[in-house]
Design a protein around this motif. Structure first.
Motif, short mmCIF file in Angstrom:
data_model
loop_
_atom_site.label_atom_id
_atom_site.label_comp_id
_atom_site.label_asym_id
_atom_site.label_seq_id
_atom_site.Cartn_x
_atom_site.Cartn_y
_atom_site.Cartn_z
N ARG A 153 0.87 -1.19 0.00
CA ARG A 153 0.00 0.00 0.00
C ARG A 153 0.90 1.23 0.00
O ARG A 153 1.06 1.92 1.00
CB ARG A 153 -0.92 -0.03 1.21
N ILE A 154 1.46 1.54 -1.16
CA ILE A 154 2.46 2.59 -1.28
C ILE A 154 1.80 3.97 -1.40
O ILE A 154 0.88 4.17 -2.19
CB ILE A 154 3.37 2.32 -2.50
N GLU A 155 2.32 4.92 -0.63
CA GLU A 155 1.82 6.29 -0.67
C GLU A 155 2.80 7.25 -1.33
O GLU A 155 2.42 8.37 -1.68
CB GLU A 155 1.50 6.78 0.75
N GLY A 156 4.05 6.84 -1.48
CA GLY A 156 5.02 7.72 -2.12
C GLY A 156 6.28 6.98 -2.46
O GLY A 156 6.71 6.08 -1.73
N LEU A 157 6.88 7.35 -3.61
CA LEU A 157 8.16 6.78 -4.03
C LEU A 157 9.12 7.92 -4.34
O LEU A 157 8.71 8.95 -4.91
CB LEU A 157 7.98 5.91 -5.29
N GLU A 158 10.39 7.75 -3.98
CA GLU A 158 11.40 8.78 -4.22
C GLU A 158 10.91 10.14 -3.73
O GLU A 158 11.00 11.14 -4.44
CB GLU A 158 11.76 8.84 -5.72
N ARG A 159 10.43 10.17 -2.52
CA ARG A 159 9.81 11.37 -1.95
C ARG A 159 10.88 12.24 -1.28
O ARG A 159 11.63 11.78 -0.42
CB ARG A 159 8.75 10.96 -0.93
N HIS A 160 10.92 13.52 -1.67
CA HIS A 160 11.84 14.45 -1.04
C HIS A 160 11.27 14.90 0.30
O HIS A 160 10.11 15.30 0.40
CB HIS A 160 12.07 15.69 -1.93
N VAL A 161 12.10 14.81 1.34
CA VAL A 161 11.69 15.24 2.68
C VAL A 161 12.82 16.06 3.28
O VAL A 161 13.98 15.96 2.86
CB VAL A 161 11.36 14.04 3.59
N GLU A 162 12.50 16.88 4.26
CA GLU A 162 13.51 17.72 4.89
C GLU A 162 13.09 18.06 6.31
O GLU A 162 11.92 17.90 6.69
CB GLU A 162 13.72 19.00 4.09
N ALA A 163 14.06 18.53 7.09
CA ALA A 163 13.80 18.93 8.46
C ALA A 163 14.70 20.11 8.81
O ALA A 163 15.87 20.16 8.42
CB ALA A 163 14.03 17.77 9.43
N ASP A 164 14.14 21.05 9.54
CA ASP A 164 14.89 22.22 10.02
C ASP A 164 15.33 21.94 11.44
O ASP A 164 14.51 21.76 12.34
CB ASP A 164 13.99 23.45 9.96
N LEU A 165 16.66 21.89 11.64
CA LEU A 165 17.21 21.60 12.96
C LEU A 165 17.98 22.81 13.49
O LEU A 165 19.12 22.70 13.93
CB LEU A 165 18.13 20.37 12.90
N GLY A 166 17.38 23.95 13.40
CA GLY A 166 18.05 25.17 13.85
C GLY A 166 19.01 25.68 12.80
O GLY A 166 18.61 26.08 11.71
N ASP A 167 20.31 25.66 13.13
CA ASP A 167 21.32 26.10 12.17
C ASP A 167 21.56 25.07 11.07
O ASP A 167 22.29 25.34 10.12
CB ASP A 167 22.66 26.36 12.89
N LEU A 210 2.26 3.91 9.35
CA LEU A 210 3.12 4.48 8.31
C LEU A 210 4.52 3.87 8.41
O LEU A 210 5.08 3.79 9.51
CB LEU A 210 3.19 5.99 8.45
N ILE A 211 5.07 3.47 7.26
CA ILE A 211 6.38 2.80 7.22
C ILE A 211 7.25 3.45 6.16
O ILE A 211 6.79 3.75 5.05
CB ILE A 211 6.22 1.30 6.91
N VAL A 212 8.51 3.67 6.51
CA VAL A 212 9.51 4.17 5.56
C VAL A 212 10.41 2.99 5.19
O VAL A 212 10.95 2.32 6.07
CB VAL A 212 10.35 5.31 6.17
N THR A 213 10.58 2.75 3.89
CA THR A 213 11.40 1.64 3.42
C THR A 213 12.51 2.16 2.52
O THR A 213 12.27 3.02 1.67
CB THR A 213 10.55 0.62 2.63
N ASP A 214 13.71 1.63 2.73
CA ASP A 214 14.86 2.00 1.91
C ASP A 214 15.42 0.73 1.29
O ASP A 214 15.48 -0.32 1.94
CB ASP A 214 15.93 2.68 2.78
N GLU A 236 8.35 13.38 9.52
CA GLU A 236 7.52 13.99 10.55
C GLU A 236 7.35 15.48 10.30
O GLU A 236 6.23 16.02 10.41
CB GLU A 236 8.13 13.73 11.92
N GLN A 237 8.44 16.15 9.94
CA GLN A 237 8.36 17.60 9.69
C GLN A 237 7.75 17.91 8.32
O GLN A 237 6.96 18.84 8.20
CB GLN A 237 9.75 18.23 9.80
N SER A 238 8.10 17.15 7.30
CA SER A 238 7.65 17.46 5.95
C SER A 238 6.19 17.05 5.70
O SER A 238 5.44 17.75 5.00
CB SER A 238 8.54 16.77 4.91
N LEU A 239 5.81 15.90 6.25
CA LEU A 239 4.49 15.35 5.97
C LEU A 239 3.50 15.59 7.09
O LEU A 239 2.30 15.37 6.92
CB LEU A 239 4.60 13.84 5.70
N GLY A 240 4.03 16.01 8.24
CA GLY A 240 3.14 16.25 9.37
C GLY A 240 2.71 14.98 10.08
O GLY A 240 1.81 15.01 10.92
#
Length: 203
Positions: A35-49, A67-71, A98-102
Motif C-alpha cells: 500500500r504505497i503512498e510515495g516513491l522517491e519522496r523528497h523530505v527535509e527537516a529544520d534543525l536550527g542552524d 506508516l512505514i519508511v522503506t529503503d 515527521e516535519q515534511s508530511l506532518g
C-alpha cells in the motif's frame, strides 16, 4: 545510463545484476500487496542552524494503517549489529517525514537486494526498527551535535582522525597524522602526487 559508456561485457553484467535485484525483491513481497503512498519522496527537516534533506525510497501503510519508511540497498544483507549507520539514516528519514508530511512513521526498514538468491532467504533480507519520539529526538540531537563539531573544526582547522581498514584506499593516508604524516605538507605535495597517480592510471 548512456553516460556510463558500458562495454558489451559490462552491459551484460549490469543487466544480470539488475535482474537478480528484482528477483530478490519479488522474493521479499508481492508488490501488488504493498500500500504505497510515495516513491522517491523528497523530505527535509529544520534543525536550527542545520537543514537536512533526503530522498525516501518508499513510504507506505501496512494492513493496520501504520506508516512505514522503506529503503532499498543493493548490497548483501547485514546483521542488525552491523547496521547502526543504516538505522541512524532511516531514523533521520523518519524525522524528516515527521516535519515534511506532518506525520511520523511508526517503523523504518531496509530491503537488501544483493547476494545469492539461493543462499539468502527472504527473511534475512529485511531489517526493521520501530520509530518512536525518543528515537527521532536522539537522531536529531546526534545530527545537531555532529554539525556543531564539524563547524568547530572548520573554524579551528583541527579535524579529528578516525582510522579504519578503509584508510588503505585513501589518497591522503601518507599525510594523515594518524599514520605519522604531516597534513601541512599535503597542501603542496598532494596536488602533484595525486595528479601523477591520475596520469599513471590513465596509462
Amino acid at each position: 545510463f548512456a553516460a556510463l559508456a558500458l562495454s558489451t561485457e559490462e552491459l551484460a553484467v549490469f543487466w544480470e545484476d539488475s535482474r537478480d535485484h528484482v528477483r530478490a525483491y519479488y522474493r521479499i513481497e508481492n508488490p501488488r500487496a504493498a500500500r504505497i503512498e510515495g516513491l522517491e519522496r523528497h523530505v527535509e527537516a529544520d534543525l536550527g542552524d542545520l537543514s537536512v534533506h533526503g530522498i525516501v525510497d518508499r513510504i507506505e501503510r501496512d494492513d493496520t494503517g501504520r506508516l512505514i519508511v522503506t529503503d532499498y540497498k543493493t548490497g548483501k544483507p547485514k546483521p542488525e549489529r552491523f547496521s547502526t549507520d543504516y538505522a541512524r539514516q532511516l531514523q533521520l528519514y523518519a524525522l524528516m517525514c515527521e516535519q515534511s508530511l506532518g506525520v511520523a512513521p511508526d517503523e523504518v526498514r531496509l530491503f537488501f537486494l544483493g547476494g545469492s538468491l539461493q543462499q539468502i532467504p527472504p527473511a534475512q533480507r529485511v531489517l526493521r526498527w520501530s520509530s518512536t519520539l525518543e528515537s527521532r529526538r536522539r537522531v536529531r540531537d546526534e545530527a545537531i551535535d555532529t554539525h556543531g563539531r564539524i563547524a568547530a573544526s572548520c573554524t579551528s582547522g583541527e579535524f579529528a582522525t578516525n582510522t579504519s581498514p578503509l584508510c588503505n584506499w585513501c589518497d591522503y593516508k601518507s599525510w594523515c597524522p594518524a599514520w605519522g604524516g604531516d597534513p601541512a605538507r599535503a597542501v603542496h605535495e598532494a596536488p602533484v602526487v595525486l595528479r601523477r597517480r591520475e596520469v599513471v592510471a590513465r596509462g
